[in-house]
Scaffold this active site. Structure first.
Site, PDB file in Angstrom:
ATOM      1  N   ARG A  11       0.831  -1.216   0.000  1.00 25.71           N
ATOM      2  CA  ARG A  11       0.000   0.000   0.000  1.00 25.71           C
ATOM      3  C   ARG A  11       0.860   1.259   0.000  1.00 25.71           C
ATOM      4  NH1 ARG A  11      -2.456  -4.107  -0.704  1.00 25.71           N
ATOM      5  NH2 ARG A  11      -4.662  -4.446  -0.169  1.00 25.71           N
ATOM      6  N   ASP A  59      14.442   4.980  26.675  1.00 24.55           N
ATOM      7  CA  ASP A  59      13.634   5.480  27.799  1.00 24.55           C
ATOM      8  C   ASP A  59      14.209   4.896  29.083  1.00 24.55           C
ATOM      9  OD1 ASP A  59      11.423   5.966  29.737  1.00 24.55           O
ATOM     10  OD2 ASP A  59      10.316   6.547  27.929  1.00 24.55           O
ATOM     11  N   ASN A 128      10.621  17.050  28.798  1.00 17.58           N
ATOM     12  CA  ASN A 128      11.260  18.116  29.567  1.00 17.58           C
ATOM     13  C   ASN A 128      12.207  18.911  28.679  1.00 17.58           C
ATOM     14  OD1 ASN A 128      14.278  17.133  30.171  1.00 17.58           O
ATOM     15  ND2 ASN A 128      12.913  15.348  30.227  1.00 17.58           N
ATOM     16  N   ALA A 130      15.184  20.211  29.267  1.00 20.66           N
ATOM     17  CA  ALA A 130      16.611  19.868  29.310  1.00 20.66           C
ATOM     18  C   ALA A 130      16.950  18.825  28.256  1.00 20.66           C
ATOM     19  CB  ALA A 130      16.993  19.372  30.701  1.00 20.66           C
ATOM     20  N   THR A 131      16.128  17.784  28.172  1.00 17.96           N
ATOM     21  CA  THR A 131      16.355  16.743  27.168  1.00 17.96           C
ATOM     22  C   THR A 131      16.160  17.292  25.767  1.00 17.96           C
ATOM     23  OG1 THR A 131      15.660  14.987  28.678  1.00 17.96           O
ATOM     24  CG2 THR A 131      15.593  14.487  26.334  1.00 17.96           C
ATOM     25  N   CYS A 186       2.542  16.070  32.793  1.00 18.31           N
ATOM     26  CA  CYS A 186       1.208  15.475  32.765  1.00 18.31           C
ATOM     27  C   CYS A 186       0.844  14.842  34.102  1.00 18.31           C
ATOM     28  CB  CYS A 186       1.098  14.464  31.629  1.00 18.31           C
ATOM     29  SG  CYS A 186       2.228  13.076  31.741  1.00 18.31           S
TER      30      CYS A 186
END
Length: 248
Positions: A11, A59, A128, A130-131, A186
């Site tokens: 597709r 992560d 965040n 900083a990251t 969050c």
């Protein structure tokens, strides 16, 4: 491509914009996905299903029950497991042909620079500043396109920062690191579950376009989504000659 791949990606191949050549570029691509949470979940799903050759999923957190409202890479049975490993297990069931490297670590310094330099595209799905700034600096240094997304409460945003092109701004042109911005999480502010799906899916789309070399990216544009009223706002962003990261 072998016969199985021709069928799996048929597709995409049918699209004039992608075709066999574009799909082969995707199969040879390497996406560095930073964050396997709300944004990283749909990003990883669509990159894997579309056949991104290699996905490095980073992560340093573990799956928590509160994540499951929106972080669709993970399941109830995986609460307490590293998110990167949980994500890898999910992606293997979607597309076992994709090479997924799961890293449970917080990227910074030389390690971040090393991984960015090896990628075709970087997707910032972190939560965040900083990251985000560290990732942006590494992308500017190695001239690797960056797809950046963010979502909090009912508001989302997405842009592409591609300093391979002279006039394209970097993340620091928009959010200067020397300025103070309110850090909202969050965990305290909440987030609308489908919102991260919308923004993350768009991040995946931009990444696939960049790797396949098709269409026009969001470089130089910031899209803002008000999910309360489902209204989009597009803002032009210019490169800042005095930017502390990419400025001349």
């Amino acid at each position: 491509m072998n016969d199985n791949q021709l069928l799996r990606y048929s597709r995409h191949i049918l699209l004039d914009e992608i075709g066999i050549e574009g799909q082969e570029k995707i199969l040879a691509g390497h996406a560095l996905v930073i964050g396997a949470g709300g944004l990283g979940s749909p990003v990883a799903f669509y990159l894997a299903s579309a056949g991104m050759g290699k996905i490095t999923l980073v992560d340093n957190d573990t799956v928590d029950l509160t994540n499951l409202q929106r972080q669709i890479l993970h399941t109830t049975e995986r609460v307490g497991q590293p998110k990167a490993e949980s994500g890898k297990a999910t992606l293997a069931r979607i597309n076992p042909e994709v090479e997924v490297v799961a890293l449970k670590e917080r990227l910074e310094g030389e390690r971040l620079s090393e991984l960015v330099s090896q990628a075709s595209v970087v997707l910032d799905c972190s939560d965040n500043f900083a990251t985000r700034h560290a990732v942006n600096r590494a992308c500017v240094e190695h001239k690797v396109p960056l797809v950046s997304g963010a979502a909090i409460r009912m508001d989302g945003q997405i842009s592409v920062f591609d300093t391979r092109h002279e006039m394209s701004p970097c993340y620091a042109c928009l959010f200067p690191p020397e300025q103070q911005f309110e850090e909202v999480l969050c965990s305290t502010m909440g987030v609308f579950a489908p919102l991260v799906g919308i923004i993350g899916t768009m991040q995946a789309a931009e990444a696939l376009k960049l790797v396949a070399g098709i269409g026009e990216s969001l470089a130089g544009r910031l899209l803002l989504l008000d999910a309360r009223n489902m209204e989009w706002t597009s803002i032009r962003v210019a490169r800042n000659a005095g930017c502390s990261v990419c400025g001349s």
